[in-house]
Design a protein around this motif. Structure first.
Motif, PDB file in Angstrom:
ATOM      1  N   VAL A   1       0.861  -1.219   0.103  1.00 38.40           N
ATOM      2  CA  VAL A   1      -0.057  -0.024  -0.090  1.00 38.40           C
ATOM      3  C   VAL A   1       0.981   1.198   0.016  1.00 38.40           C
ATOM      4  O   VAL A   1       0.703   2.069  -0.779  1.00 38.40           O
ATOM      5  CB  VAL A   1      -0.971  -0.003   1.177  1.00 38.40           C
TER       6      VAL A   1
ATOM      7  N   MET B   1      -6.185  -1.381  -4.424  1.00 43.07           N
ATOM      8  CA  MET B   1      -5.302  -2.884  -4.231  1.00 43.07           C
ATOM      9  C   MET B   1      -6.162  -3.972  -4.282  1.00 43.07           C
ATOM     10  O   MET B   1      -5.655  -5.129  -4.816  1.00 43.07           O
ATOM     11  CB  MET B   1      -4.753  -2.773  -2.883  1.00 43.07           C
TER      12      MET B   1
ATOM     13  N   TYR C   1      -8.382   3.008   0.963  1.00 36.54           N
ATOM     14  CA  TYR C   1      -7.392   2.876  -0.246  1.00 36.54           C
ATOM     15  C   TYR C   1      -7.318   1.405  -0.551  1.00 36.54           C
ATOM     16  O   TYR C   1      -7.453   1.191  -1.981  1.00 36.54           O
ATOM     17  CB  TYR C   1      -6.199   3.624   0.043  1.00 36.54           C
ATOM     18  N   TRP C   2      -7.125   0.437  -0.032  1.00 40.18           N
ATOM     19  CA  TRP C   2      -6.935  -0.724  -0.130  1.00 40.18           C
ATOM     20  C   TRP C   2      -8.109  -1.337  -0.789  1.00 40.18           C
ATOM     21  O   TRP C   2      -7.908  -2.083  -1.957  1.00 40.18           O
ATOM     22  CB  TRP C   2      -6.756  -1.715   0.957  1.00 40.18           C
TER      23      TRP C   2
ATOM     24  N   TRP D   1      -5.169  -7.609  -5.783  1.00 39.61           N
ATOM     25  CA  TRP D   1      -4.115  -8.275  -4.825  1.00 39.61           C
ATOM     26  C   TRP D   1      -3.776  -9.640  -5.164  1.00 39.61           C
ATOM     27  O   TRP D   1      -2.668 -10.274  -5.131  1.00 39.61           O
ATOM     28  CB  TRP D   1      -4.685  -8.412  -3.434  1.00 39.61           C
TER      29      TRP D   1
ATOM     30  N   ILE E   1      -5.888   4.014   5.009  1.00 42.82           N
ATOM     31  CA  ILE E   1      -5.315   2.778   4.359  1.00 42.82           C
ATOM     32  C   ILE E   1      -6.261   1.716   3.899  1.00 42.82           C
ATOM     33  O   ILE E   1      -6.223   1.125   2.744  1.00 42.82           O
ATOM     34  CB  ILE E   1      -4.058   2.243   5.159  1.00 42.82           C
TER      35      ILE E   1
ATOM     36  N   SER F   1       3.072   1.845  -3.098  1.00 46.40           N
ATOM     37  CA  SER F   1       1.986   2.029  -4.356  1.00 46.40           C
ATOM     38  C   SER F   1       1.567   3.398  -4.245  1.00 46.40           C
ATOM     39  O   SER F   1       1.378   4.151  -5.340  1.00 46.40           O
ATOM     40  CB  SER F   1       0.713   0.983  -4.317  1.00 46.40           C
TER      41      SER F   1
ATOM     42  N   LEU G   1      -4.012  -7.648   5.907  1.00 43.43           N
ATOM     43  CA  LEU G   1      -3.734  -6.071   5.919  1.00 43.43           C
ATOM     44  C   LEU G   1      -4.458  -5.784   7.223  1.00 43.43           C
ATOM     45  O   LEU G   1      -3.880  -4.856   8.043  1.00 43.43           O
ATOM     46  CB  LEU G   1      -4.857  -5.551   4.792  1.00 43.43           C
TER      47      LEU G   1
END
Length: 329
Positions: A34, A148, A143-144, A152, A140, A37, A96
């Motif tokens: 994260v 992401m 955002y993930w 993933w 975070i 990126s 995460l």
């Protein structure tokens, strides 16, 4: 402690004892990906991650996500990343959520002494770490989900495929073979790992703690290191094999002759397994259903054409030597 990016320059020499070699390990870190990126997303131009960035930027804009609590901690290269933000994982494949729980419980004094006070937006975190950490973790997580989570499985396939490759190298020839092709800036000589750096040089001892190696698709082309922190295991983050093709369609030539023997679905899957891959990733890449992929892989595994390797909660499939021979033929 600030985790820094080290382009080529001076030489850091990391000395290994027998105990250090025994304690050297690999891990995957969703939180690190994260953080790395975000830097790539902000700074990327034409390059390997451009296809990902072009898809993610509009998605983040549509989500109206304010990344300031995170981005203010990440300076442009060659500035470092605060060590507290990316503490080395203690297990091979933490989720995460596990890493965010560790972030939320980070000692407040460590935050005050390692965050760059001069950067805009950091003052609030230093003044009220508990509230700041909670807000940071929430950003975070948001955002993930946007940037992401959809990608993933593909990222995990690359980093875990590299770990499997490194494990095989270690089994074949020990530490020398493990580090031999890990990165052009790393060389192994007589129990010492030499790392080409811009800012850090000199000798370091691991003191029996071993070295943690974390493959990271968003780290490249740099190596990030933290070998001076007394709180965590010394760590190197490096770009894994396969990163250059991460966002490609990965279409592979399909042999009509092989398809005539195995069937089109199984021949297609065997051709796609140029690198270890999960059932989910293979289904996405081939257009076959996940159930169909699983059935084909089970049959090919029973026939000795593919092998299965469990890493955490994911099973990666790879061609055996028999499978390699069929594809090559």
């Amino acid at each position: 402690m600030v985790l820094e990016s080290r382009p080529e320059g001076g030489t850091l020499e990391i000395g290994f004892s027998a105990e250090d070699v025994a304690r050297t390990r690999f891990a995957v870190s969703p939180l690190w990906e994260v953080v790395a990126s975000v830097r790539v997303l902000r700074d990327t131009g034409p390059g390997v991650h451009r296809p990902w960035a072009e898809r993610v930027r509009p998605a983040l804009a549509a989500a109206k996500l304010d990344l300031t609590p995170l981005s203010c901690l990440i300076g442009p290269p060659p500035a470092g990343v605060p060590g507290f933000l990316v503490a080395p994982p203690t297990t091979p494949q933490p989720s995460l959520d596990v890493e965010l729980a560790a972030l939320r419980s980070m000692p407040h004094e460590l935050i005050r002494t390692t965050t760059p006070a001069a950067r805009e937006g950091v003052a609030a975190l230093r003044a009220d770490p508990e509230r700041g950490l909670g807000r940071l973790a929430d950003v975070i997580a948001a955002y993930w989900e946007v940037a992401m989570a959809p990608y993933w499985p593909r990222i995990l396939t690359v980093v875990e495929g590299d770990i499997l490759y490194r494990a095989k190298r270690l089994a074949e020839g020990g530490a020398r073979r493990l580090f031999d092709d890990l990165d052009p800036r790393l060389t192994w000589d007589s129990g010492t790992l030499q790392v080409m750096h811009r800012c850090v040089r000199g000798e370091r001892r691991l003191d029996g703690r071993g070295l943690l190696l974390v493959p990271s698709v968003f780290a490249g082309p740099r190596i990030f290191s933290d070998v001076d922190s007394p709180d965590w295991q010394p760590t190197l983050r490096y770009p894994p094999r396969g990163t250059a093709t991460l966002w490609e369609g990965r279409a592979q030539p399909l042999s009509d002759a092989l398809a005539g023997v195995l069937g089109r679905g199984r021949a297609l899957l065997l051709a796609e397994l140029a690198a270890p891959a999960s059932t989910t990733d293979l289904a996405r890449r081939t257009g076959l259903s996940a159930g169909g992929v699983s059935q084909h892989l089970t049959a090919m595994r029973a026939a000795g054409l593919v092998s299965a390797h469990r890493t955490g909660r994911v099973v990666l499939y790879a061609r055996t030597s028999v499978g390699e021979s069929l594809v090559a033929g």
